[in-house]
Design a protein around this motif. Structure first.
Motif: not given
Length: 491
Positions: A124, A181, A184, A186-190
């Motif tokens: 990340n 964001i 893509l 909202a995502s915890n891998q963005v």
């Protein structure tokens, strides 16, 4: 295994603080250092053999680019760990460090290694920023370990300048996040490197360009690029020599890795010359500004620190030049400089402890007073100034060739000119230290200790051998890393 590479130095650091008996603490320190280096090298081997590794639900990602930095961390941290034993014992015997300060030294030393490993293996980009900020916080305790006026002043300057820089970098990360964001969702891998480095991902060009300008200034401050480099000579000269070796040889490359990661994302979106011009501009300015400071320097550790500013500039110029040869040469320069400069800082520590001074006019006849350290210091200086047949000559010559091949004749000519000036300035300073005649107070002959001599053998072997021959497996790893730099994905 990436998790283990972070956990082992963390646990070793905690144990080093808890354990009171000095010899047992040194044993834990050495065992932990060897284990950290072996795990790092095993990761490098795995990547070189089978390609990139992603683990822990994509939290960790180790590719060829990470592997090059991990190799640097493994080799340099092993030599500085062994050197630390003799160096810290001497400082304690001289009354410069108390027992508690010694325990703090070993704890923060290993936590420093852990934060640098985290920077290389985390996927990340936001956590990469956190890792780089953590290296500042932890290493500040090591710079201030003597708790004297100059050391505290250097620490204050280090924290203030790097924190200001890292705040700008955070702004860049937030802007990049806003761009990704929007694309893509909202995502915890963005913010994952494996997502953002996709060449087909079309982020918003204006936001990405603005983001990279902030990142360049922010991480460029931590890298030591001019004109944001003013923390570097003070911190490097006031820290214990093994820490100076880590700061110069490893930490700056970790920050450069962050700059490279964001640079690749920006280049994939912009496809223009902005990234190239920023790298070449800051790089050339660093090399040009380093020259007058090296020429007038009286403190040999500060002289080595300004040499580091020069080499970070050379690496930045090579990254700006680009192309297959330019990227390969930049990565080779990172490796070669790390090994050569850490060797020089460790030998500078021996000189400081023997002569009880960092002032060059007081350090004379080094070759007669301490022959082994004198030879290492001379070889290191010749290598770091790009003299053949040592390793840095190979990478610098490749950068020159790449510069002319890619059409940067003016920038490359200026680079060659100032590298030549710096070579003359450093040789002028160091020759007097090596061959000068003793006057006034005489210094007893002999090395400081075996612990201060043995660790210098490993980096010197690399400095000499890699100037004559580079193993095919290492060349292949560098080529894979340069492929990533060229936007070719993760290898």
């Amino acid at each position: 295994m990436a998790l283990l590479a972070v956990m082992v130095p963390t646990v070793t650091g905690i144990l080093s603080f808890i354990i009171s008996p000095a010899r047992l603490r040194e044993f834990i320190h050495l065992v932990g250092s060897i284990a950290t280096s072996l795990i790092g090298l095993m990761l490098v081997w795995e990547v070189a053999k089978n390609g990139s590794i992603t683990s822990q639900n994509q939290f960790f990602h180790v590719d060829a680019l990470s592997a090059v930095i991990l190799m640097i961390i493994s080799i340099v941290s092993l030599t500085t760990s062994i050197h630390s034993v003799g160096y810290i014992r001497h400082e304690q015997q001289e009354g410069l460090l108390s027992g508690r300060q010694t325990r703090q030294y070993y704890m923060f030393y290993h936590l420093f290694i852990a934060t640098m490993v985290l920077v290389t293996v985390v996927n990340n980009m936001g956590l990469l920023w956190v890792g780089i900020e953590a290296t500042t916080v932890v290493s500040a305790f090591l710079v201030a370990i003597y708790k004297k006026g100059e050391a505290l002043e250097a620490t204050w300057k280090y924290l203030m300048i790097c924190s200001a820089g890292i705040a700008l970098a955070l702004l860049g990360v937030i802007i990049l996040y806003a761009s990704s964001i929007a694309k893509l969702g909202a995502s915890n891998q963005v913010l994952n490197w494996t997502v953002l480095s996709n060449a087909n991902l079309m982020l918003q060009p204006n936001l990405v360009a603005l983001s990279f300008v902030f990142i360049m200034v922010g991480f460029g401050t931590k890298v030591g690029l001019a004109p944001m480099h003013f923390w570097l000579p003070d911190a490097h000269s006031q820290a214990p020599s093994p820490v100076s070796a880590l700061l110069s040889g490893v930490l700056l490359n970790c920050a450069m890795l962050g700059l490279i990661r964001f640079g690749i994302v920006a280049e994939n979106t912009l496809h223009g010359q902005l990234i190239q011009h920023l790298f070449i501009g800051f790089g050339l300015l660093s090399v040009i500004l380093a020259f007058p400071f090296i020429l007038v320097q009286r403190d040999f550790k500060r002289m080595l620190a300004y040499s580091t500013v020069e080499h970070m500039g050379i690496i930045a110029v090579a990254l700006g030049i680009g192309g297959a040869l330019g990227y390969t040469a930049a990565l080779l320069q990172m490796f070669n400089h790390s090994i050569g400069k850490s060797m020089l800082f460790l030998s500078a520590g021996n000189v400081n402890q023997k002569y009880r001074s960092k002032q060059m006019p007081r350090v004379l006849a080094m070759l007669r007073i301490m022959p082994f350290t004198g030879v290492v210091f001379l070889v290191g200086t010749l290598a770091i100034t790009g003299v053949p047949p040592f390793n840095i000559f190979t990478s610098e010559f490749s950068i020159f060739v790449a510069g002319f091949q890619q059409g940067h004749a003016v920038a490359t000519s200026v680079l060659i000119l100032f590298i030549a000036f710096i070579f003359a300035a450093m040789m002028f300073q160091v020759m007097k230290m090596i061959f000068g005649e003793e006057v006034g107070e005489r210094v007893t002959r002999g090395e400081v200790s075996r612990w201060s001599v043995i660790p210098l053998v490993l980096p010197m072997a690399f400095v000499v051998a890699y100037g004559l021959y580079i193993p095919a497996s290492f060349t292949q790893l560098i080529h894979h890393a340069s492929y990533i730099l060229a936007g070719g994905g993760h290898v």
